[in-house]
Design a protein around this motif. Structure first.
Motif, mmCIF file in Angstrom:
data_model
loop_
_atom_site.group_PDB
_atom_site.id
_atom_site.type_symbol
_atom_site.label_atom_id
_atom_site.label_comp_id
_atom_site.label_asym_id
_atom_site.label_seq_id
_atom_site.Cartn_x
_atom_site.Cartn_y
_atom_site.Cartn_z
ATOM 1 N N CYS A 1 -0.766 -0.002 9.739
ATOM 2 C CA CYS A 1 -0.031 -0.262 9.300
ATOM 3 C C CYS A 1 0.121 -1.705 10.639
ATOM 4 O O CYS A 1 -0.099 -1.156 11.687
ATOM 5 N N ALA A 2 1.093 -2.528 10.017
ATOM 6 C CA ALA A 2 1.138 -3.895 10.486
ATOM 7 C C ALA A 2 2.463 -3.319 11.434
ATOM 8 O O ALA A 2 2.718 -4.274 12.689
ATOM 9 N N ASP A 3 3.270 -2.770 10.972
ATOM 10 C CA ASP A 3 4.279 -2.809 11.601
ATOM 11 C C ASP A 3 5.721 -1.360 11.037
ATOM 12 O O ASP A 3 5.767 -0.759 10.644
ATOM 13 N N PRO A 4 4.776 -0.542 12.529
ATOM 14 C CA PRO A 4 5.108 1.095 12.782
ATOM 15 C C PRO A 4 6.376 1.486 12.864
ATOM 16 O O PRO A 4 7.077 2.058 12.350
ATOM 17 N N HIS A 5 7.028 0.656 13.418
ATOM 18 C CA HIS A 5 8.622 1.049 13.393
ATOM 19 C C HIS A 5 9.542 0.648 12.433
ATOM 20 O O HIS A 5 10.085 2.186 11.894
ATOM 21 N N SER A 6 8.710 -0.043 11.156
ATOM 22 C CA SER A 6 9.420 -0.033 10.006
ATOM 23 C C SER A 6 9.209 0.816 9.187
ATOM 24 O O SER A 6 9.735 1.612 8.150
ATOM 25 N N GLN A 7 7.750 0.989 8.792
ATOM 26 C CA GLN A 7 7.394 1.976 7.873
ATOM 27 C C GLN A 7 8.155 3.287 8.653
ATOM 28 O O GLN A 7 7.690 4.129 7.414
ATOM 29 N N ALA A 8 7.543 3.710 10.212
ATOM 30 C CA ALA A 8 8.687 5.050 10.107
ATOM 31 C C ALA A 8 10.110 5.028 9.177
ATOM 32 O O ALA A 8 10.583 6.158 8.677
ATOM 33 N N ASP A 9 10.932 3.899 9.551
ATOM 34 C CA ASP A 9 11.660 3.643 9.205
ATOM 35 C C ASP A 9 12.385 4.316 7.454
ATOM 36 O O ASP A 9 12.756 5.112 7.865
ATOM 37 N N TRP A 10 10.759 3.606 7.004
ATOM 38 C CA TRP A 10 11.498 3.475 5.555
ATOM 39 C C TRP A 10 10.415 4.594 5.077
ATOM 40 O O TRP A 10 11.265 5.349 4.257
ATOM 41 N N PRO B 1 -4.739 -3.552 13.392
ATOM 42 C CA PRO B 1 -4.690 -6.040 13.815
ATOM 43 C C PRO B 1 -5.407 -5.650 11.823
ATOM 44 O O PRO B 1 -4.478 -7.248 11.367
ATOM 45 N N GLU B 2 -6.267 -5.860 11.889
ATOM 46 C CA GLU B 2 -6.547 -5.696 10.390
ATOM 47 C C GLU B 2 -4.990 -5.536 9.163
ATOM 48 O O GLU B 2 -4.339 -4.193 9.121
ATOM 49 N N PRO B 3 -4.956 -7.142 7.539
ATOM 50 C CA PRO B 3 -4.190 -6.292 7.331
ATOM 51 C C PRO B 3 -4.686 -5.103 5.823
ATOM 52 O O PRO B 3 -6.335 -5.053 5.824
ATOM 53 N N LYS B 4 -4.124 -4.449 5.113
ATOM 54 C CA LYS B 4 -4.494 -3.156 4.108
ATOM 55 C C LYS B 4 -4.753 -4.037 3.042
ATOM 56 O O LYS B 4 -4.499 -5.090 2.731
ATOM 57 N N THR B 5 -6.418 -4.030 3.076
ATOM 58 C CA THR B 5 -7.440 -5.052 1.824
ATOM 59 C C THR B 5 -8.150 -3.998 0.200
ATOM 60 O O THR B 5 -7.729 -4.902 -0.391
ATOM 61 N N VAL B 6 -8.173 -2.810 0.460
ATOM 62 C CA VAL B 6 -8.326 -2.242 -0.329
ATOM 63 C C VAL B 6 -7.835 -0.941 -0.840
ATOM 64 O O VAL B 6 -6.426 -0.739 -0.038
ATOM 65 N N LYS B 7 -7.813 -0.344 -1.860
ATOM 66 C CA LYS B 7 -6.984 1.280 -2.643
ATOM 67 C C LYS B 7 -7.030 2.148 -0.926
ATOM 68 O O LYS B 7 -8.643 2.178 -0.423
ATOM 69 N N ASN B 8 -6.155 2.506 -0.754
ATOM 70 C CA ASN B 8 -6.600 3.635 0.241
ATOM 71 C C ASN B 8 -7.227 4.882 -0.462
ATOM 72 O O ASN B 8 -7.868 5.088 -1.787
ATOM 73 N N ARG B 9 -8.261 5.605 0.945
ATOM 74 C CA ARG B 9 -8.768 6.526 0.394
ATOM 75 C C ARG B 9 -8.036 8.007 0.326
ATOM 76 O O ARG B 9 -8.590 8.874 -0.196
ATOM 77 N N THR C 1 2.461 5.995 -9.539
ATOM 78 C CA THR C 1 1.845 5.969 -8.228
ATOM 79 C C THR C 1 2.604 4.384 -8.085
ATOM 80 O O THR C 1 3.024 3.926 -8.560
ATOM 81 N N MET C 2 2.924 4.627 -6.807
ATOM 82 C CA MET C 2 4.005 3.500 -5.950
ATOM 83 C C MET C 2 3.097 3.011 -4.580
ATOM 84 O O MET C 2 2.261 3.859 -4.574
ATOM 85 N N ALA C 3 3.055 1.899 -4.496
ATOM 86 C CA ALA C 3 2.777 1.166 -3.562
ATOM 87 C C ALA C 3 4.294 1.011 -2.107
ATOM 88 O O ALA C 3 5.379 1.047 -3.124
ATOM 89 N N ASP C 4 4.261 1.156 -0.585
ATOM 90 C CA ASP C 4 5.177 1.519 -0.043
ATOM 91 C C ASP C 4 5.198 0.024 0.259
ATOM 92 O O ASP C 4 4.814 -0.547 -0.085
ATOM 93 N N PRO C 5 6.618 -0.724 1.323
ATOM 94 C CA PRO C 5 6.026 -2.072 1.390
ATOM 95 C C PRO C 5 5.610 -2.846 2.456
ATOM 96 O O PRO C 5 4.985 -4.041 1.653
ATOM 97 N N GLU C 6 4.164 -1.774 2.407
ATOM 98 C CA GLU C 6 2.598 -2.988 3.385
ATOM 99 C C GLU C 6 1.247 -1.954 2.432
ATOM 100 O O GLU C 6 0.843 -2.407 2.310
ATOM 101 N N GLY C 7 2.175 -1.710 0.951
ATOM 102 C CA GLY C 7 0.807 -1.269 0.287
ATOM 103 C C GLY C 7 0.479 -0.082 0.520
ATOM 104 O O GLY C 7 -0.073 -0.022 -1.024
ATOM 105 N N ASN C 8 1.016 0.740 0.407
ATOM 106 C CA ASN C 8 -0.031 2.482 0.734
ATOM 107 C C ASN C 8 0.503 3.053 -0.485
ATOM 108 O O ASN C 8 1.290 2.890 -0.971
ATOM 109 N N GLU C 9 -0.592 3.341 -1.142
ATOM 110 C CA GLU C 9 -0.150 3.803 -2.524
ATOM 111 C C GLU C 9 -0.018 5.645 -1.787
ATOM 112 O O GLU C 9 -0.009 6.209 -1.427
#
Length: 145
Positions: A11-20, A86-94, A133-141
């Motif tokens: 992820c881009a922001d691990p601490h915010s993702q962990a909080d969420w 470093p890279e942003p999420k660009t495609v659907k999760n596997r 099917t949902m996506a979290d704030p960083e787009g992870n399904e």
């Protein structure tokens, strides 16, 4: 022999993702010890650049983890680790996970998660089973079942 595993989320922001996700799942955020971090820096085992401040606390930049309540001190606990990439999420999760709502109303949970930054993607059904099917704030399904 069986093995235990830890799920790791890039992820881009691990601490915010962990909080969420801790709030979403009702899990516990694994805390860090700022005094230990300072000691590691003072002894040359870490650098200031290895740290950041999150919610006013000194934390390791390399990630944040969550675990179910009552398990955070167990060595074989269930755990999700969020790590920066470093890279942003660009495609659907596997790989994704399904949140089993244990009888909670799926529409109520969906609305609550959307209010906190999740995005509804679509609903689906297979036989008697249906899910969102949902996506979290960083787009992870993930799915609400």
């Amino acid at each position: 022999m069986t093995y235990n595993l830890q799920i790791v989320v890039d992820c881009a922001d691990p601490h915010s993702q962990a909080d969420w996700w801790a709030e979403t799942l009702g899990w516990t955020l694994e805390g860090t010890d700022p005094d230990f971090i300072k000691k590691m820096i003072a002894q040359g085992h870490a650098r200031e650049e290895d740290t950041t401040t999150h919610n006013g606390r000194l934390v390791w930049r390399a990630g944040a983890a969550i675990s179910p309540p009552g398990e955070k001190d167990l060595p074989d606990r269930r755990r999700i680790l969020f790590q920066p990439v470093p890279e942003p999420k660009t495609v659907k999760n596997r790989l994704h996970w399904d949140m089993r709502l244990a009888g909670d109303d799926r529409d109520v949970v969906r609305a609550r998660l959307e209010a906190r930054g999740a995005k509804f993607l679509y609903d689906a059904q297979q036989g008697p089973y249906s899910w969102y099917t949902m996506a979290d704030p960083e787009g992870n399904e993930f799915c609400l079942t």
